[in-house]
Structures are given as structure tokens and as C-alpha cells.
Enzyme design. Structure first.
Site: not given
Length: 508
Positions: A73, A148, A172
Site C-alpha cells: 500500500k 482505504s 481499512s
């Protein structure tokens, strides 16, 4: 293939590591234009790394993750790679060091193939708030992947990585795992080092894996978990044997079932599917125990007071001076001069009170430095980040601190106490991961409150600092996957891995 299957083939010589890397490169080239999960890739570096690790395999000196191709990420620092947090604010920023988790993955010979899309600064539940555009759900490109860590979940679901790393501040990792039909694990706060993770809300943020299976998540957790002197919130509590827990689940576990997570707002099909799995686990030896979590109904309100307050503080450093996006200086000065000139012209023709009012505006006109701050942040941050900064600044402001921030901290403690009391009688607590399946792209952008409500079942685990896992449990009649969530007390990751594996066995 799972990590263990891959390692078996690679270590036996049946498969060469370069062939595995080439498979994922082909997948990314084919799928990423449709899904938009990767924002940056380095295939040449992955190929070179594969050759290096292959030599170690041939010499019998390879690490625990040799053969594992991973995506990271874009909120986790990786030396020499861009670290943008999917924001214009950091679009040209390049990391100068490895996060602790990256260092540990490399030490065990994982191959990192690219950087993954996300909601800007990890703020969002849909992965639509990204400077790189939205990620699309691999199961239906008209739907969101969750956020996210939407890019991290979508990459695994579309077979563009064997495992990925995400971050979880209020759900998330787990919520996008549910929407995309993969496993997502949020460790206990302090179990995995946050050194090198760009901060959103420092007392909530956790790094964790997304994978195809519970065992794969356990194998990655085994590598990245543990004390780190570079992180002053890192725990020195010894980690357990996570892989053993995933491989050898005991069936006679006590599962807490809270009414608070099975009520209004939950999709009926998801409720039925989760209850069916619980019935099957009970028939196999598990004990279902009713538990009460009375303060979790305040979870969303509490979270969005505390998390935005921390975000407001953490994001204050992005001022366009030391690093990050800087507004055009000449343009900014021209704009300021025009404002000053216009006010002076108005002052010349004004009379009485109007003249005094204009004089006050002139006195309050920004200095060049203040205007540079404002313009840089206005241009650099997206709407959702601005919304959270403004909300966080408000709850921390004089006159509101005690009414909002102080009170929210007290409620956070009550939520923690609810869980501590419940865990006296059960091993894990169960809930759906999300109240619905993935929703339409763009459907909640004009109503952020509705977007926030999608984290209703995940947020309380972050408030309490405990661990949680989402495991795929079924497919809705709309064709989209959904997950079941288990949470356990602090540093009891073996219990959620145990429960998650039992679900996998029942559904296999």
C-alpha cells in the site's frame, strides 16, 4: 497458489521463481488497466530480485517468504520508491528508507512488485478518494473495492499479488477484504511496527496483510510482527506461533455473539449467511455465547472525533515548505497583490463604516508566507482529507476540546471496557464485516456520513486496540462477496486465526 504450495514447488525445483514473477507481471499488465490497483510497478527490479532469491533457494539459505510476490500500500515507506499516499501533496516524494515491515519482508526474501492505490492519506471507505483515480472491484467494475486499502484487496482478488500489505485505522483492511472476497487481518495495536507508515491517526493505525487464505495471512504476520525499537508504541509482548494456529484450529472455541452487530441496517442475506456459518461451527463443537457491547453504538461518532483530531495534527506538517506540494510562488504573489490593490481602490472611494471595514480587511490580509501555506494545502489535499482536517481542527479548538475530544476519549475507554468484560467469557467475538456488499462507484460521494457508516462493525476494534480478521463467507444474490469478522483480545491473534480457519474448513 498459497504461500506453502508455492514454497513447496519452488524449494523442490518444480517451479522457478522467475516463472512465478512473470505470472504476476502478466496478471498486472492484463488486469490493472481495468482495476487500477497498482499506481507504480517495478518489474525489472522484481525480476532481478527473483534471480537473487533463486540463488538462495538453490543454496538452501532462503527465507520464510521466498517465492512470495507482494504489493505494498502506498502509505508504507519503501526505499527508492515513490511514497505518495495517493495524494497530490506528495506526488513527487520518494522515500529514503524502508519501513520496518518492508525490511522484515525483504530479510525473508519476499519479492515486492509494486505500490498499491488507496484513499488519499488512508481516509475513506471506498478507494474513490485517490489522486490516481478510483480502484474498481474485480468482481464488478461498477462497484467500489472498499477502502482505504482498496488497492491492496483488489490486487489479491484479481490475482495481481499473492499477498499484499494494507493499513487499518477504522476497518481499512477488513472492510475491503469483505468487499473483494479475500482475507484481511488487523493485528493488535503495537503488534506490528508503525515505523515507516505515514500517520493518519497515530493511536489507531495498524499494518496488516491481505491474502487468499488465513494461513497466508498468518505467514506474513509471523514475519512482520514483533517489537521494534524504532516505534515507541511497539509492544515487547512475545509473538505466538501464528502459522501453527492457522494450521491446527481447535473446534471447541467460545464465540461471543453481540446483538448490537446483528440489528438494524444489516443486509438480510448477509445476516442469514453469517448465522448459517455460526450454526455450522456450533454443530462442530463451538459454543455460541451471547455478549453485550453496549457502548459500541457510539463507536462511529467517537472514532470520527478522535481520528480526525489526530489527522488534523499529523497532517499539519504538510505545509509546502519542507516537503510536499508547493503552490506556484509567483502566481501566489500576483494573487495577493491583486487582492491588496482591489481593497485599496475600494478604500479610496468608500465612506464611513465601509471605509473602516475595508481597512480592517487590509490589516488582516495574508502575509506571503501564510498565503503560501493556504494555497499549497488547498491545492495539495483532496476533499475528503480537507473535510477530516477541518473536523479534527474544530474538535480540538478552544471551547470545544472538552465537549468533543475529551468526551470521546472517555467513551473510547468505555468501549475498551466492554470488550475486556466480554472476553472474560469468550475466545472471540463475531460479526459481519460490513453491513452490505460493495456499493456503486460514486453513490456515496455526496453523502460522506453514509460512507462512514460502512465501518460500523470494524471501528470498535480500532478504538479498543484489539485484533480482528475478515474471512470470505459467501456470495450475495447480487454476485458480490461478503465476509465474517472475528475479533479477539489484545495480542490474541492466534484466536482469530483459529476461528478464521474453522470458517474456511466449513466452506471448503
Amino acid at each position: 497458489m498459497t504461500i506453502s504450495e508455492t514454497r513447496e514447488k519452488v524449494l523442490s525445483g518444480e517451479t522457478k521463481l522467475r516463472d512465478i514473477v512473470e505470472h504476476y507481471i502478466r496478471q498486472i499488465e492484463d488486469q490493472n488497466p481495468k482495476v487500477n490497483a497498482y499506481v507504480d510497478t517495478d518489474f525489472d527490479a522484481a525480476r532481478t530480485r527473483a534471480e537473487e532469491v533463486q540463488k538462495k533457494i538453490d543454496n538452501g539459505t532462503s527465507g520464510k517468504l521466498a517465492g512470495v510476490v507482494m504489493g505494498i500500500k502506498d502509505v508504507i515507506s519503501e526505499r527508492g520508491k515513490k511514497l505518495t499516499c495517493a495524494s497530490k501533496m506528495l506526488e513527487s516524494f520518494e522515500s529514503v528508507y524502508d519501513a520496518t515491515v518492508i525490511e522484515r519482508l525483504k530479510n525473508e526474501d519476499a519479492i515486492l512488485i509494486g505500490r498499491l492505490n488507496m484513499d488519499e492519506f488512508a481516509m475513506g471507505s471506498a478507494n474513490e478518494y485517490s489522486n490516481f483515480g478510483p480502484v474498481k472491484n474485480p468482481h464488478d467494475p461498477t462497484k467500489v473495492p472498499g477502502g482505504s486499502s482498496g488497492g491492496s484487496a483488489a490486487a489479491v482478488a484479481a490475482d495481481m499479488a499473492m499477498v499484499t500489505l494494507g493499513s487499518d485505522t477504522g476497518g481499512s483492511i477488513r472492510q475491503p477484504a469483505s468487499y473483494c472476497g479475500v482475507v484481511g487481518l488487523k493485528p493488535t495495536y503495537g503488534r506490528v511496527s508503525r515505523y515507516g507508515l505515514v500517520a493518519f491517526a497515530s493511536s489507531f493505525d495498524c499494518i496488516g496483510p491481505l491474502a487468499h487464505s488465513v494461513e497466508d495471512a498468518a505467514r506474513v504476520l509471523e514475519v512482520i510482527a514483533g517489537f521494534d525499537e524504532m516505534d515507541n508504541t511497539s509492544s515487547q509482548i512475545e509473538k505466538e506461533d501464528y502459522v501453527y494456529a492457522a494450521q491446527n484450529p481447535r473446534k471447541n472455541i467460545k464465540i461471543g455473539v453481540p446483538d448490537e452487530f446483528f440489528g438494524e441496517g444489516l443486509d438480510e442475506e448477509i445476516k442469514t449467511g453469517v448465522n448459517k456459518v455460526l450454526e455450522d461451527l456450533e454443530a462442530d463443537g463451538a459454543e455460541l455465547v451471547p455478549v453485550k457491547l453496549p457502548h459500541t453504538k457510539y463507536g462511529i461518532a467517537t472514532y470520527y472525533v478522535l481520528a480526525t483530531a489526530e489527522a488534523s495534527s499529523n497532517l499539519a506538517r504538510y505545509d509546502g515548505i519542507r516537503y510536499g506540494h508547493r503552490a506556484d510562488k509567483d502566481e501566489m504573489l500576483d494573487e495577493l497583490k491583486k487582492e491588496e490593490k482591489a481593497l485599496k481602490e475600494q478604500f479610496e472611494i468608500a465612506e464611513g463604516d465601509a471605509k473602516v471595514e475595508i481597512q480592517e480587511k487590509l490589516a488582516k490580509l495574508d502575509t506571503p508566507l501564510i498565503r503560501l501555506y493556504k494555497k499549497s494545502r488547498t491545492e495539495g489535499f483532496g476533499d475528503e482529507v480537507k473535510r477530516r482536517i477541518m473536523l479534527g481542527t474544530y474538535v480540538l479548538s478552544a471551547g470545544y476540546y472538552d465537549a468533543y475530544y475529551g468526551k470521546a476519549q472517555k467513551v473510547r475507554r468505555l468501549i475498551q471496557d466492554d470488550y475486556k468484560e466480554a472476553f472474560k467469557n469468550v475466545d472471540v467475538i463475531v460479526s459481519p464485516t460490513a453491513p452490505t456488499t460493495a456499493f456503486e462507484l460514486g453513490s456515496k460521494q455526496d453523502d460522506p456520513i453514509q460512507m462512514y457508516l460502512n465501518d460500523v462493525y470494524t471501528i470498535s476494534a480500532n478504538l479498543a486496540g484489539i485484533c480482528g480478521i475478515s474471512v470470505p463467507v459467501g456470495t450475495h444474490s447480487n454476485g458480490l462477496p461478503y465476509g465474517i469478522q472475528f475479533v479477539a483480545d489484545s495480542f490474541q491473534e492466534t484466536k482469530i486465526l483459529n476461528a478464521g480457519r474453522l470458517v474456511e474448513l466449513k466452506l471448503s
